[in-house]
Design a protein around this motif. Structure first.
Motif, PDB file in Angstrom:
ATOM      1  N   LEU A 202       0.820  -1.150   0.193  1.00  0.00           N
ATOM      2  CA  LEU A 202      -0.033   0.062   0.015  1.00  0.00           C
ATOM      3  C   LEU A 202       0.913   1.133  -0.100  1.00  0.00           C
ATOM      4  N   ASP A 203       0.370   2.455  -0.885  1.00  0.00           N
ATOM      5  CA  ASP A 203       1.043   3.491  -0.519  1.00  0.00           C
ATOM      6  C   ASP A 203       0.568   4.400   0.531  1.00  0.00           C
ATOM      7  N   ASP A 204       1.048   5.705   1.007  1.00  0.00           N
ATOM      8  CA  ASP A 204       0.643   6.350   1.698  1.00  0.00           C
ATOM      9  C   ASP A 204      -0.749   6.963   1.766  1.00  0.00           C
ATOM     10  N   ASP A 205      -1.388   6.749   0.558  1.00  0.00           N
ATOM     11  CA  ASP A 205      -2.825   6.989   0.436  1.00  0.00           C
ATOM     12  C   ASP A 205      -3.785   5.959   0.363  1.00  0.00           C
ATOM     13  N   TYR A 206      -3.079   4.769   0.818  1.00  0.00           N
ATOM     14  CA  TYR A 206      -3.810   3.320   0.896  1.00  0.00           C
ATOM     15  C   TYR A 206      -4.296   2.817  -0.246  1.00  0.00           C
ATOM     16  N   ARG A 207      -3.560   3.282  -1.235  1.00  0.00           N
ATOM     17  CA  ARG A 207      -3.731   2.460  -2.775  1.00  0.00           C
ATOM     18  C   ARG A 207      -2.995   1.624  -2.913  1.00  0.00           C
ATOM     19  N   ILE A 208      -3.389   0.346  -3.487  1.00  0.00           N
ATOM     20  CA  ILE A 208      -2.787  -0.958  -3.709  1.00  0.00           C
ATOM     21  C   ILE A 208      -1.788  -0.967  -4.651  1.00  0.00           C
ATOM     22  N   LEU A 209      -0.728  -1.200  -4.174  1.00  0.00           N
ATOM     23  CA  LEU A 209       0.484  -1.370  -5.115  1.00  0.00           C
ATOM     24  C   LEU A 209       0.547  -2.803  -5.690  1.00  0.00           C
ATOM     25  N   LEU A 210       0.754  -3.024  -6.739  1.00  0.00           N
ATOM     26  CA  LEU A 210       0.913  -4.518  -7.386  1.00  0.00           C
ATOM     27  C   LEU A 210       2.538  -4.559  -7.908  1.00  0.00           C
ATOM     28  N   ALA A 211       3.053  -5.637  -7.385  1.00  0.00           N
ATOM     29  CA  ALA A 211       4.565  -5.889  -7.709  1.00  0.00           C
ATOM     30  C   ALA A 211       4.680  -6.345  -9.174  1.00  0.00           C
ATOM     31  N   GLU A 212       5.922  -6.020  -9.786  1.00  0.00           N
ATOM     32  CA  GLU A 212       5.887  -6.443 -11.106  1.00  0.00           C
ATOM     33  C   GLU A 212       5.540  -7.872 -11.525  1.00  0.00           C
ATOM     34  N   GLN A 224      -7.812 -11.415 -13.978  1.00  0.00           N
ATOM     35  CA  GLN A 224      -9.203 -11.102 -13.569  1.00  0.00           C
ATOM     36  C   GLN A 224      -9.228 -10.740 -12.095  1.00  0.00           C
ATOM     37  N   VAL A 225      -8.482 -11.136 -11.063  1.00  0.00           N
ATOM     38  CA  VAL A 225      -8.743 -10.893  -9.844  1.00  0.00           C
ATOM     39  C   VAL A 225      -7.720  -9.807  -9.116  1.00  0.00           C
ATOM     40  N   LEU A 226      -6.471 -10.062  -9.527  1.00  0.00           N
ATOM     41  CA  LEU A 226      -5.532  -9.271  -8.726  1.00  0.00           C
ATOM     42  C   LEU A 226      -5.102  -7.895  -9.705  1.00  0.00           C
ATOM     43  N   GLN A 227      -4.796  -8.134 -10.850  1.00  0.00           N
ATOM     44  CA  GLN A 227      -4.309  -6.986 -11.448  1.00  0.00           C
ATOM     45  C   GLN A 227      -5.157  -5.932 -11.545  1.00  0.00           C
ATOM     46  N   PRO A 228      -6.580  -5.985 -11.526  1.00  0.00           N
ATOM     47  CA  PRO A 228      -7.417  -4.890 -11.494  1.00  0.00           C
ATOM     48  C   PRO A 228      -7.199  -4.166  -9.914  1.00  0.00           C
ATOM     49  N   LEU A 229      -6.630  -4.879  -8.981  1.00  0.00           N
ATOM     50  CA  LEU A 229      -6.521  -4.136  -7.516  1.00  0.00           C
ATOM     51  C   LEU A 229      -5.456  -2.863  -7.862  1.00  0.00           C
ATOM     52  N   ALA A 230      -4.483  -3.013  -8.782  1.00  0.00           N
ATOM     53  CA  ALA A 230      -3.546  -1.929  -8.834  1.00  0.00           C
ATOM     54  C   ALA A 230      -4.104  -0.299  -9.024  1.00  0.00           C
ATOM     55  N   GLY A 231      -3.767   0.530  -7.924  1.00  0.00           N
ATOM     56  CA  GLY A 231      -4.077   1.744  -7.851  1.00  0.00           C
ATOM     57  C   GLY A 231      -5.355   2.014  -7.094  1.00  0.00           C
TER      58      GLY A 231
END
Length: 272
Positions: A202-212, A224-231
């Motif tokens: 998570l970043d400081d604004d509680y947005r989800i960070l997805l690793a490479e 379908q499930v994990l990549q849409p979480l980015a940001g």
């Protein structure tokens, strides 16, 4: 005449309960509120009011635009600070206080107490250590899941059997914050594993960070499930909002793409 003032022990038990309930459960009709009232010799309405006094001290509650009940006392604030300074010690102390009060009232041990399930060959100091570990684990789980109203903050999943009270900074890394609910996230088993492995952060604004590794993964489920979480922002808790210093530590030391989104500095001596 008996004083109507709350004792420090009663306030500790009230705050212990406050940590384990969601904001919407802080009312006199809640069975756990009724039970505590009976144990400490107060009315359910008095206990509910005290829980709302504690809510007025909670920065996360205030930041959300909601209000607790004005009139928190100096002793209320003191109890709040005591827990912030020693989550583990107070969690164990309150569990022991509750069990002692139940015994005084002729009530059986709480169902959540798993001491009776320990093998008989665990005795003495070993048994006590295991009992205390379970008390601490149960407190942290109730506090974290209660803060997030029983939903995964990333997926919205609400099935209790698939939810985990996940540490941001691992329990072994920072003993002082092992039971601090602000060091926890309510995650599904899948998201907990990905977070623990540094594939999510998570970043400081509680947005989800997805690793490479997840961003470039072509697996249909991941797509379908994990990549849409980015940001996406997580579902913020009702109280005990994750502290920036814990999130910064996770990005720096656990997240696979170390340093991404790491705008909060962590002092070199913060977590060893």
């Amino acid at each position: 005449m008996l004083s109507n003032r709350w004792t420090i022990g009663q306030l500790k038990l009230a705050f212990h309960l406050y940590c384990r309930l969601s904001f919407g459960q802080l009312h006199q009709g809640n069975p756990e509120v009724v039970e505590l009232a009976g144990l400490i010799g107060r009315t359910p309405s008095a206990v509910a009011m005290k829980l709302c006094n504690f809510a007025s001290l909670d920065p996360a509650i205030v930041a959300s635009g909601r209000k607790g009940l004005a009139g928190a006392s100096r002793l209320d604030r003191q109890v709040w600070e005591l827990f912030q300074a020693d989550w583990e010690g107070l969690a164990v102390e309150c569990a022991q206080l509750r069990q002692a009060l139940r015994a005084e009232h002729g009530l059986p041990p709480e169902e959540a107490d798993e001491a009776a399930e320990l093998p008989e060959d665990f005795t003495g100091a070993t048994r006590q250590v295991l009992i205390e570990q379970r008390i601490k684990q149960q407190f942290f789980r109730r506090a974290v899941l209660g803060s997030y109203a029983g939903r995964c903050c990333m997926s919205g999943l609400s099935e209790p059997g698939l939810l985990i009270a996940s540490h941001i900074v691992p329990w072994w890394q920072d003993p002082a914050n092992r039971l601090n609910p602000a060091n926890g996230l309510c995650l599904s088993a899948l998201h907990d594993r990905a977070f623990d492995q540094g594939l999510l952060s998570l970043d400081d604004d509680y947005r989800i960070l997805l690793a490479e590794p997840l961003r470039r993964n072509a697996d249909p489920f991941v797509c379908q499930v994990l990549q849409p979480l980015a940001g996406r922002p997580i579902r913020l808790p009702e109280r005990f909002r994750p502290e920036a210093r814990f999130l910064a530590w996770h990005r720096r030391h656990v997240f696979v793409d170390s340093g991404v989104g790491d705008s909060a500095a962590v002092s070199s001596g913060e977590f060893v």
